[in-house]
Design an enzyme around this catalytic site. Structure first.
Site, short mmCIF file in Angstrom:
data_model
loop_
_atom_site.label_atom_id
_atom_site.label_comp_id
_atom_site.label_asym_id
_atom_site.label_seq_id
_atom_site.Cartn_x
_atom_site.Cartn_y
_atom_site.Cartn_z
N ARG A 241 0.59 -1.12 -0.11
CA ARG A 241 0.41 -0.12 -0.19
C ARG A 241 0.83 1.30 0.07
O ARG A 241 1.51 0.91 0.80
CB ARG A 241 -1.21 -0.14 0.76
N GLU A 269 -3.44 7.26 -5.89
CA GLU A 269 -4.40 6.82 -7.20
C GLU A 269 -5.60 7.09 -7.90
O GLU A 269 -6.31 7.41 -6.88
CB GLU A 269 -4.60 4.52 -7.10
N HIS A 288 -0.51 -0.60 -9.82
CA HIS A 288 -0.97 -1.23 -8.97
C HIS A 288 -1.39 -1.77 -9.82
O HIS A 288 -2.95 -2.96 -10.05
CB HIS A 288 -2.42 0.00 -8.31
#
Length: 334
Positions: A241, A269, A288
């Site tokens: 994370r 993000e 990601h």
């Protein structure tokens, strides 16, 4: 049996819940889908849960807390097509005796594969050598590539992904230094690995991979001071994370060219277009996607769990309360 699928109509649901898996699910009972293109609001989710026995959740589903569960008297199983259930789960859910399962263990294998890819990408300087070669240069790869064999790899946190990564690292004969206050030494039996302090992991590992869960206690676990303890030339990999790392402090370290990083997650993000990370040659950036190849297996896993639940068979991917409490707490705004 009444089943609610909360994933909005669209590309994500088509990817993680393909037609063959939908047919399997529909053979088990009456299935209601979120046919809107948006996540259900808390009020909508509460209304839809009336009379529902099984709820299939995904990324972005609102937390199933006491308010949302107010009229969910029949709810017996929550099956989450993602990994961590910290976002959708709550103590109220467990207090009601609802069983929670997810595809966490399945996704973890693919994330670990992604992390191994990122480590090798960083050590082999893949991004820069590729860019320079495409630009017509013939870079000196002999002096800019490193090996993973016989290296020391530091783990900030272990978790399911970290355990799978240890398995993948076995052929490289690495020595693993692990910081995880929730793990016993016996968890590392069979590996060339030992538990140690966070300072030791950071200062003695040429490669450091982050696997901690995001909780209030681990927010900015790697702040400026701790990033400063990384050895010169270290490779930092984060596919856990973004908020585990103080991104501004990380940019400072990267701009000083003291360390390198391969990042798959960020504080914000999508990564803003003007992020300074985008300009740094010693930062390799991924959007990601470490666990993305698992998408074909997620629904298969949770629907198999639902089938076992219907047949009153033991579940294979249940998330008990104590495990839920240690999972990444990346809250979704309601």
């Amino acid at each position: 049996m009444d089943v609610l699928v909360t994933l909005p109509d669209g590309e994500l649901r088509e990817n993680v819940l393909p037609p063959e898996q939908r047919r399997r699910l529909e053979r088990l009972g009456n299935v209601t889908y979120n046919e809107t293109s948006e996540q259900l609001t808390r009020t909508e989710l509460s209304d839809r849960l009336r009379g529902v026995d099984v709820c299939v959740t995904g990324w972005g589903t609102r937390t199933l807390d006491e308010t949302v569960l107010a009229d969910a008297e029949d709810l017996s199983l929550v099956a989450h097509v993602g990994g961590s259930v910290a976002v959708i789960g709550s103590h109220a859910l467990y207090d009601e005796g609802v069983i929670v399962c997810s595809a966490n263990e399945v996704m973890a294998k693919y994330v670990a594969e992604g992390v191994l890819t990122y480590v090798l990408t960083g050590l082999r300087d893949v991004a820069n050598l590729t860019a320079e070669t495409r630009a017509g240069e013939w870079p000196d790869g002999w002096n800019r590539t490193e090996t993973l064999f016989d290296r020391t790899v530091g783990f900030v946190g272990l978790g399911t992904v970290g355990r799978d990564l240890l398995d993948l690292l076995d052929p490289f004969d690495v020595t693993a230094l692990v910081y995880d206050p929730y793990v016993e030494e016996s968890a590392l039996d069979g590996y060339d690995a030992r538990l140690t302090s966070l300072d030791t992991v950071l200062s003695e590992s040429p490669v450091v991979s982050i696997h901690a869960s995001l909780t209030p206690e681990t927010h900015y676990l790697l702040d400026a001071e701790r990033l400063g303890r990384l050895r010169d030339g270290a490779l930092l990999v984060n596919a856990a994370r973004g908020r585990l790392v103080d991104q501004s402090a990380l940019v400072d370290e990267l701009e000083a060219e003291r360390i390198r990083a391969v990042l798959d997650v960020y504080e914000e993000e999508p990564l803003p277009a003007d992020s300074p990370l985008r300009t740094l040659e010693n930062a390799v950036l991924f959007p990601h996607v470490a666990g993305a190849p698992s998408r074909s297996r997620l629904a298969e896993t949770v629907i198999s769990e639902i089938e076992r639940f219907v047949e009153d068979e033991p579940l294979r991917h249940e998330i008990p309360r104590e495990r839920f409490e240690l999972m990444t707490d990346d809250h979704v705004e309601s």
